[in-house]
Enzyme design. Structure first.
Site, PDB file in Angstrom:
ATOM      1  N   ASP A   1      47.811  39.935  50.079  1.00 47.07           N
ATOM      2  CA  ASP A   1      47.649  38.719  49.266  1.00 47.07           C
ATOM      3  C   ASP A   1      49.036  38.225  48.862  1.00 47.07           C
ATOM      4  O   ASP A   1      50.018  38.974  48.916  1.00 47.07           O
ATOM      5  CB  ASP A   1      46.814  39.005  48.004  1.00 47.07           C
ATOM      6  CG  ASP A   1      46.601  37.745  47.159  1.00 47.07           C
ATOM      7  OD1 ASP A   1      46.073  36.753  47.692  1.00 47.07           O
ATOM      8  OD2 ASP A   1      46.983  37.729  45.969  1.00 47.07           O
ATOM      9  N   SER A   2      49.089  36.968  48.436  1.00 48.22           N
ATOM     10  CA  SER A   2      50.364  36.418  47.982  1.00 48.22           C
ATOM     11  C   SER A   2      50.867  37.135  46.725  1.00 48.22           C
ATOM     12  O   SER A   2      52.057  37.078  46.419  1.00 48.22           O
ATOM     13  CB  SER A   2      50.206  34.928  47.687  1.00 48.22           C
ATOM     14  OG  SER A   2      49.265  34.766  46.643  1.00 48.22           O
TER      15      SER A   2
ATOM     16  N   CYS B   1      43.310  36.669  50.728  1.00 50.00           N
ATOM     17  CA  CYS B   1      43.884  35.486  50.107  1.00 50.00           C
ATOM     18  C   CYS B   1      43.274  34.279  50.819  1.00 50.00           C
ATOM     19  O   CYS B   1      43.360  34.177  52.057  1.00 50.00           O
ATOM     20  CB  CYS B   1      45.399  35.502  50.293  1.00 50.00           C
ATOM     21  SG  CYS B   1      46.232  34.006  49.746  1.00 50.00           S
TER      22      CYS B   1
ATOM     23  N   GLU C   1      48.797  35.055  37.166  1.00 51.22           N
ATOM     24  CA  GLU C   1      49.980  35.844  37.539  1.00 51.22           C
ATOM     25  C   GLU C   1      50.853  36.148  36.316  1.00 51.22           C
ATOM     26  O   GLU C   1      51.550  37.145  36.278  1.00 51.22           O
ATOM     27  CB  GLU C   1      50.823  35.106  38.602  1.00 51.22           C
ATOM     28  CG  GLU C   1      50.210  35.107  39.997  1.00 51.22           C
ATOM     29  CD  GLU C   1      50.489  36.382  40.809  1.00 51.22           C
ATOM     30  OE1 GLU C   1      51.586  36.938  40.720  1.00 51.22           O
ATOM     31  OE2 GLU C   1      49.569  36.818  41.532  1.00 51.22           O
TER      32      GLU C   1
ATOM     33  N   CYS D   1      39.269  31.802  45.332  1.00 52.14           N
ATOM     34  CA  CYS D   1      40.646  32.273  45.238  1.00 52.14           C
ATOM     35  C   CYS D   1      40.538  33.654  44.627  1.00 52.14           C
ATOM     36  O   CYS D   1      39.822  33.839  43.634  1.00 52.14           O
ATOM     37  CB  CYS D   1      41.482  31.362  44.352  1.00 52.14           C
ATOM     38  SG  CYS D   1      43.109  32.051  43.973  1.00 52.14           S
TER      39      CYS D   1
ATOM     40  N   HIS E   1      42.362  35.358  42.857  1.00 51.68           N
ATOM     41  CA  HIS E   1      42.850  35.529  41.483  1.00 51.68           C
ATOM     42  C   HIS E   1      41.790  35.152  40.434  1.00 51.68           C
ATOM     43  O   HIS E   1      41.876  35.570  39.284  1.00 51.68           O
ATOM     44  CB  HIS E   1      44.059  34.620  41.223  1.00 51.68           C
ATOM     45  CG  HIS E   1      45.338  35.096  41.816  1.00 51.68           C
ATOM     46  ND1 HIS E   1      45.570  35.140  43.168  1.00 51.68           N
ATOM     47  CD2 HIS E   1      46.487  35.533  41.219  1.00 51.68           C
ATOM     48  CE1 HIS E   1      46.810  35.576  43.382  1.00 51.68           C
ATOM     49  NE2 HIS E   1      47.379  35.820  42.216  1.00 51.68           N
TER      50      HIS E   1
HETATM   51  N1  DGL Z   1      44.946  34.564  45.788  1.00 55.05           N
HETATM   52  C1  DGL Z   1      45.218  33.481  46.653  1.00 55.05           C
HETATM   53  C2  DGL Z   1      43.947  32.864  47.189  1.00 55.05           C
HETATM   54  O1  DGL Z   1      42.924  33.543  47.280  1.00 55.05           O
HETATM   55  C3  DGL Z   1      46.050  32.339  46.143  1.00 55.05           C
HETATM   56  C4  DGL Z   1      47.185  32.608  45.339  1.00 55.05           C
HETATM   57  C5  DGL Z   1      48.347  31.687  45.544  1.00 55.05           C
HETATM   58  O2  DGL Z   1      48.289  30.489  45.246  1.00 55.05           O
HETATM   59  O3  DGL Z   1      49.317  32.238  45.988  1.00 55.05           O
HETATM   60  O4  DGL Z   1      43.948  31.719  47.568  1.00 55.05           O
END
Ligand code: DGL
Length: 274
Positions: free
Chosen positions: A11-12, A74, A159, A193, A195
């Protein structure tokens, strides 16, 4: 003869840990290697080219650690980089490895999320702009009505561990209102997402109680189990010692401190450089 290796999860940043915790719970016997590109997060507002370049670097890093299978946990990377990786890079350079994303397993089950057939999707700007969810869902379930809302401030809130603080309310409410205004009869919201599950307590304050919230972790875990059953040639290349390791491209100390909020238990990360 190949060497067995862990299943890579990418993931990012921290978000993929919400997927990994479900995967690990369902398939505890496998080894897992997580990589969070925290030094370059968020990916959500970046161009296709940048998301592809960063994601592909990280995937190759995981390959070099022995992963035969990598999950892009992600949505942004799945929307903007997965197709190029699967169609262009793997056949030429790594024909014996697999990279899977989170959008396909989610959209295949989209009809089960909503009773009325009206689905809201909250995602990053990049995922929304890619149109990936709209395209996939209209292929599988053309009669579903689907509405998307970009939430560019949600990943930074999470984050920075501000997602449950008073400052989060403004942006949580704002994007939910913008979604509901598009279709007041939405009865399910997909958190597209990885997150966003951390925002659930806040989100619940601003939606009617009959609206279902859908997180992807359990969906991706179930889909991975099916995949490994259907593909013994890949499953046989995944080692099974119950090991979990965590890599980050930014400070290991900070990652180890923050990560338990996402993963549900304490962990120790190691810093790597791309
Ligand atoms: N967790 C990532 C997703 O599912 C996005 C996070 C980011 O913007 O880097 O899209």
């Amino acid at each position: 003869m190949f060497q067995k290796g862990p299943i890579g999860i990418f993931d990012s940043g921290y978000g993929g840990l919400t997927v990994m915790r479900e995967v690990v719970q369902l398939l505890p016997e496998y080894d897992y290697l997580y990589l969070g590109d925290n030094a370059r997060t968020p990916y959500g507002n970046r161009s296709f080219e940048t998301v592809f370049t960063y994601t592909w670097q990280c995937v190759q890093y995981l390959f070099a650690q022995g992963c035969a299978l990598v999950i892009l946990a992600c949505n942004t990377a799945s929307a903007k980089a997965l197709r190029t990786i699967q169609q262009r890079e793997l056949p030429q350079r790594f024909p014996d490895r697999k990279v899977l994303g989170v959008i396909r397993p989610t959209t295949e089950r989209a009809h089960t999320f909503t009773r009325k057939g009206v689905l809201g999707i909250m995602a990053t700007q990049g995922t929304v702009q890619s149109g990936s969810y709209m395209i996939e869902i209209s292929k599988f379930f053309p009669t579903l009505r689907v509405y998307q809302q970009a939430c560019p401030m949600w990943v930074p809130l999470v984050e920075n561990n501000e997602h449950l603080g008073p400052g989060a309310d403004y942006f949580v409410q704002k994007y939910l209102q913008q979604l509901i205004q598009q279709a007041p009869d939405i009865d399910a919201i997909l958190l597209a997402c990885t997150h966003y599950p951390l925002l659930i307590p806040k989100i619940k304050q601003y939606i009617p109680s009959h609206v279902q919230l859908i997180s992807q972790g359990p969906i991706v875990a179930a889909s991975l189990r099916d995949y490994l059953q259907r593909h013994p040639e890949i499953a046989n290349r995944c080692s099974q010692n119950g090991k979990r390791e965590f890599l980050t491209t930014d400070s290991a100390e900070q990652f180890s401190q923050q990560a338990s909020i996402f993963y549900g238990e304490a962990l120790q990360a190691v810093q790597v450089h791309m």
